[in-house]
Enzyme design. Structure first.
Site, PDB file in Angstrom:
ATOM      1  N   GLU A   1       7.274  -3.450  -4.405  1.00  0.00           N
ATOM      2  CA  GLU A   1       7.707  -4.899  -4.705  1.00  0.00           C
ATOM      3  C   GLU A   1       6.152  -5.240  -5.433  1.00  0.00           C
ATOM      4  O   GLU A   1       6.115  -5.793  -4.752  1.00  0.00           O
ATOM      5  CB  GLU A   1       7.692  -5.614  -3.090  1.00  0.00           C
ATOM      6  CG  GLU A   1       8.110  -5.462  -1.956  1.00  0.00           C
ATOM      7  CD  GLU A   1       8.332  -5.672  -1.078  1.00  0.00           C
ATOM      8  OE1 GLU A   1       6.809  -6.936  -0.711  1.00  0.00           O
ATOM      9  OE2 GLU A   1       9.240  -6.179   0.116  1.00  0.00           O
TER      10      GLU A   1
ATOM     11  N   GLU B   1      13.501  -2.398   2.970  1.00  0.00           N
ATOM     12  CA  GLU B   1      12.977  -3.228   3.646  1.00  0.00           C
ATOM     13  C   GLU B   1      14.353  -4.771   4.192  1.00  0.00           C
ATOM     14  O   GLU B   1      14.194  -5.040   3.417  1.00  0.00           O
ATOM     15  CB  GLU B   1      11.689  -3.300   3.243  1.00  0.00           C
ATOM     16  CG  GLU B   1      11.013  -2.768   3.442  1.00  0.00           C
ATOM     17  CD  GLU B   1       9.458  -3.224   2.656  1.00  0.00           C
ATOM     18  OE1 GLU B   1       8.902  -4.204   2.712  1.00  0.00           O
ATOM     19  OE2 GLU B   1       8.685  -2.798   2.360  1.00  0.00           O
TER      20      GLU B   1
HETATM   21  O1  IFM Z   1       4.581  -5.328   6.031  1.00  0.00           O
HETATM   22  C1  IFM Z   1       5.316  -6.003   4.405  1.00  0.00           C
HETATM   23  C2  IFM Z   1       5.495  -4.844   3.783  1.00  0.00           C
HETATM   24  O2  IFM Z   1       4.619  -3.946   3.480  1.00  0.00           O
HETATM   25  C3  IFM Z   1       5.981  -5.240   2.002  1.00  0.00           C
HETATM   26  N1  IFM Z   1       7.492  -5.480   2.515  1.00  0.00           N
HETATM   27  C4  IFM Z   1       7.163  -6.542   3.705  1.00  0.00           C
HETATM   28  C5  IFM Z   1       6.933  -6.576   4.410  1.00  0.00           C
HETATM   29  C6  IFM Z   1       6.253  -7.458   5.835  1.00  0.00           C
HETATM   30  O3  IFM Z   1       6.005  -8.720   5.259  1.00  0.00           O
END
Ligand code: IFM
Length: 455
Positions: A172, A360
């Site tokens: 990200e 994710e």
């Molecule tokens: O915890 C984070 C992760 O590190 C990166 N993506 C979003 C998750 C939830 O906020």
């Protein structure tokens, strides 16, 4: 809508990859053990007021000490792919120069133990914990990071590449540059365009640099990188709101993927981005391209966006979900399953993308332990409804090859500390006791239907 749809694992196909995602600083703890150097998150968490309730990741889930316990639990839960990140300062305490044998040995143990349990390791190279020593030299704003990153990736590839075949270069980039170098709410806490713009360009260059090193040095590597993305809906059909939504889409969803694909930065939608040209050297726009084997998309919610004169540079603002009175998670993110489907469609529309993996997706809700059990119906229905939308995308013939839940155990949620629990497994942070939540038990049974490994 997702509610009328039956979730069926077979519809995802035999080769669909199922897993869980984590990140080093959020789980490992052992912040100064066995020669680990200081990262920007170690430093940031020590600043007064930076993290909810003054919390930090010094112990977190104690994964460094007890990783076998968690990996065995994954195995018990039929999880066959484990995504984790390498802490840069554990293997290179100053970010560059002398490497740390004990840190490398730790990741070798994790990798070997995963493999012995039939779990495929998926490694993220950079999940936000930049060495503090490099931040002191300018961090992501200093073009020298291109060389620093090369050194880090080369060490990872040569140390782990014989057994790790699935790699993600960055996690990200929009979030670590935006929150860390523009808003100052994440490490290293810097603000303003003068930090944000060079950080964007150098991170984008590093995506390709990391990809190229892995391609050259790891036989049969499957190389990706990951992006946060959210469906963007204009607040109204007024022209101004539609333009505002387009700008937000360019910033949140297109900024990092398009240069990689040879489409350049979306300057036509965000005029201020033109100032990034100052940091672009001859040939950069060519060297920024890389032919990734897959793109990881990370979706949690959607954003509703309206025009606003007062927001500098963008004239667009997010209308908070709490204000719109819709269902939200503990992060105050709207629960909106069609968003994941829309993102799969959006990324399918880019010609240069070969494969998509949801690297994710997950939700934080308040969890209560009662009689040694954690009943979490909201997280369960969130996961099921988002998965139905992934299934719908598959049925519609769209490319999507895997799904990783964020996350395995509750962990350190950055500036929010330990309050938002995203795990399939509850962690009592006093005792480090693990309790599989009902959502985790459901996932275990769902995966048990017929186990599969990654390709
Ligand atoms: O915890 C984070 C992760 O590190 C990166 N993506 C979003 C998750 C939830 O906020």
């Amino acid at each position: 809508m997702s509610e009328n749809f039956n979730l069926n694992k077979q519809d995802f196909g035999e080769n669909f990859v199922w897993g869980v995602s984590t990140a080093a600083y959020q789980i490992e703890g052992a912040h100064n053990i066995d020669g680990k150097g200081e990262s920007i998150w170690d430093r940031f968490a020590s600043k007064k007021g930076a993290i909810y309730n003054g919390q930090h990741g010094q112990i977190a889930c104690d994964f460094y000490k007890d990783f076998e316990k968690d990996i065995l639990l994954m195995k018990e839960m039929n999880i066959s792919n484990f995504r984790f990140s390498i802490s840069w300062t554990r293997i290179l305490p100053d970010g560059i120069g002398q490497s740390n044998k004990k840190g490398i040995a730790f990741y070798n143990k994790v990798i070997d133990f995963c493999i012995s349990c039939g779990i495929t390791p998926w490694v993220t190279l950079y999940h936000w914990d930049l060495p503090q020593n490099l931040e002191d030299k300018g961090g992501w704003t200093n073009r020298e990071i291109l060389e620093w990153f090369k050194e880090f990736v080369t060490l990872c590839a040569s140390s782990f590449g014989d057994r790790v075949k699935h790699w993600m270069v960055l996690n990200e980039p929009m979030v670590f540059t935006g929150a860390g170098y523009f808003l100052g709410v994440h490490a290293p806490g810097r603000k303003g365009l003068k930090n944000f713009l060079p950080a964007i360009h150098h991170a984008t260059m590093c995506q390709a640099i990391g990809g190229n090193i892995l391609r050259e040095s790891v036989a049969n590597a499957v190389i990706g990188t990951t992006f946060s993305c959210s469906q963007i809906t204009p607040f109204s059909q007024k022209r101004k709101d539609i333009i505002a939504a387009k700008k937000a889409d360019a910033l949140l969803n297109r900024l990092f993927i398009e240069p990689v694909l040879g489409l350049g930065y979306p300057i036509e939608n965000i005029k201020v981005l033109k100032r990034i040209e100052k940091y672009i050297h001859t040939d950069d726009l060519k060297n920024i391209e890389f032919d990734f084997d897959f793109i990881g998309i990370q979706n949690y919610t959607r954003e509703v966006v309206k025009h606003s004169y007062t927001v500098p540079y963008l004239q667009a603002k997010i209308v908070k979900a709490t204000k719109r009175k819709v269902a939200t998670t503990l992060m105050e993110w709207e629960v909106y399953p069609p968003s994941i489907n829309a993102m799969i469609k959006k990324y399918n529309n880019y010609k240069g993308i070969k494969k998509l993996v949801i690297t994710e997706n997950g939700a934080a809700f308040k969890d209560i332990v009662s009689n040694e059990k954690v009943n979490d119906p909201k997280r369960l229905s969130y996961l099921q409804n988002y998965l139905k939308e992934v299934q719908r995308a598959k049925k519609d013939g769209l490319e999507v090859s895997g799904y990783f839940v964020w996350t395995f155990t509750d962990n350190f949620e950055w500036a929010e500390g330990f309050y938002p629990r995203f795990g399939l497994v509850y962690v009592d942070f006093e005792t480090q006791k693990r309790t599989i939540k009902s959502s985790g038990k459901w996932f275990q049974n769902f995966l048990g239907v017929n186990n599969n490994n990654s390709d």
